[in-house]
Scaffold this motif. Sequence first.
Motif, PDB file in Angstrom:
ATOM      1  N   VAL A 204       0.892  -1.160   0.000  1.00 57.49           N
ATOM      2  CA  VAL A 204       0.000   0.000   0.000  1.00 57.49           C
ATOM      3  C   VAL A 204       0.926   1.205   0.000  1.00 57.49           C
ATOM      4  O   VAL A 204       1.677   1.421   0.952  1.00 57.49           O
ATOM      5  CB  VAL A 204      -0.917   0.002   1.237  1.00 57.49           C
ATOM      6  CG1 VAL A 204      -1.694   1.308   1.322  1.00 57.49           C
ATOM      7  CG2 VAL A 204      -1.860  -1.190   1.201  1.00 57.49           C
ATOM      8  N   LEU A 205       0.893   1.950  -1.086  1.00 54.75           N
ATOM      9  CA  LEU A 205       1.880   3.001  -1.301  1.00 54.75           C
ATOM     10  C   LEU A 205       1.338   4.373  -0.930  1.00 54.75           C
ATOM     11  O   LEU A 205       0.185   4.707  -1.232  1.00 54.75           O
ATOM     12  CB  LEU A 205       2.327   3.016  -2.761  1.00 54.75           C
ATOM     13  CG  LEU A 205       3.015   1.739  -3.257  1.00 54.75           C
ATOM     14  CD1 LEU A 205       3.193   1.796  -4.763  1.00 54.75           C
ATOM     15  CD2 LEU A 205       4.358   1.549  -2.565  1.00 54.75           C
ATOM     16  N   SER A 206       2.170   5.141  -0.288  1.00 56.37           N
ATOM     17  CA  SER A 206       1.914   6.561  -0.081  1.00 56.37           C
ATOM     18  C   SER A 206       2.974   7.289  -0.884  1.00 56.37           C
ATOM     19  O   SER A 206       4.145   7.333  -0.502  1.00 56.37           O
ATOM     20  CB  SER A 206       1.998   6.918   1.404  1.00 56.37           C
ATOM     21  OG  SER A 206       1.708   8.290   1.613  1.00 56.37           O
ATOM     22  N   ALA A 210       6.228   2.213   0.557  1.00 55.98           N
ATOM     23  CA  ALA A 210       5.267   1.328   1.214  1.00 55.98           C
ATOM     24  C   ALA A 210       4.921   1.854   2.596  1.00 55.98           C
ATOM     25  O   ALA A 210       5.777   1.948   3.462  1.00 55.98           O
ATOM     26  CB  ALA A 210       5.832  -0.084   1.315  1.00 55.98           C
ATOM     27  N   ARG A 211       3.673   2.202   2.758  1.00 61.67           N
ATOM     28  CA  ARG A 211       3.191   2.588   4.083  1.00 61.67           C
ATOM     29  C   ARG A 211       2.695   1.360   4.837  1.00 61.67           C
ATOM     30  O   ARG A 211       2.692   1.332   6.064  1.00 61.67           O
ATOM     31  CB  ARG A 211       2.065   3.606   3.927  1.00 61.67           C
ATOM     32  CG  ARG A 211       1.532   4.146   5.229  1.00 61.67           C
ATOM     33  CD  ARG A 211       0.665   5.349   4.996  1.00 61.67           C
ATOM     34  NE  ARG A 211       0.006   5.775   6.217  1.00 61.67           N
ATOM     35  CZ  ARG A 211      -0.877   6.752   6.278  1.00 61.67           C
ATOM     36  NH1 ARG A 211      -1.193   7.437   5.187  1.00 61.67           N
ATOM     37  NH2 ARG A 211      -1.440   7.076   7.424  1.00 61.67           N
ATOM     38  N   SER A 243      -4.185   2.823  -1.730  1.00 62.60           N
ATOM     39  CA  SER A 243      -3.075   3.753  -1.985  1.00 62.60           C
ATOM     40  C   SER A 243      -3.580   5.064  -2.572  1.00 62.60           C
ATOM     41  O   SER A 243      -3.079   6.144  -2.237  1.00 62.60           O
ATOM     42  CB  SER A 243      -2.060   3.113  -2.948  1.00 62.60           C
ATOM     43  OG  SER A 243      -1.511   1.941  -2.408  1.00 62.60           O
TER      44      SER A 243
END
Length: 260
Positions: A204-206, A210-211, A243
């Motif tokens: 899960v990208l911010s 990867a957050r 995301s």
Amino acid sequence: MTTKSRYQAPALKKGLEILELLATAEAGLSMSDISGALGRSVSEIFRMLQVLEEHRYILRDESGFRLTSRLFSLGMRQPPVRDLVSTALPVMQELARNTGQSCHLAVPSGSDMVVIAGIEAPGLIGFAVRIGYRRPLHLSASGRILLAFQPRNARAGMLAEVREAGHVVDEAALFPVLDALAADGGGGAPSPVLNGIMDISVPVLSGYVARAALTIPFVDGPGSRVALAETRAALEAAAAEVSGQLAPSGQPDQLALPQT
């Protein structure tokens, strides 16, 4: 610590030492166990244990003293974590319905990955990972995803914490795995806990970092609703949806991606 602290708080220090010790223990510890591990007398830690128990940070059962989930719950109240979970849960519920598999969300916590949210499989039978489950970053599918999608300096810092926790990291073997995960957008590996389960995990990208890692412990068999490849595609779509709702951070040239 190599330098003396400017301020001294002996009681607080003893309390923190106890919490950190119990956090690494695989089972409950007796008062004498804690005393010996910390090199402190029983009389020194007796009151600390009583106060920590009164405030529900620890509890005592037949196996000894162990941590409660209170510290974890306090951490979950932080706005960034709370927002991540509230954003992800509806998407995770839909993912579980569509695939017939459980799923969980993990974030880095020191040298470990820790599960902060989970949805059970919708059928009568399924496999799920409990909230609060921890495992060293380099030894889990979720943890390797969290390492793979990080700036180089952040990845180095995370691995330094893993080593400080007493784990051996074989960088020659690990780095090609992380590079492959980053290039492929995620990946899968047999569960280190149970046979017959394939952990498939994506970031899960911010922004470009990867957050969290969204993972399905895929259970195959006659009752499986969706095949592995379709489950991976649904997992990727769910992670992309989460995301897309998170504030971006990071820059692509900071990532520890393989050089081309």
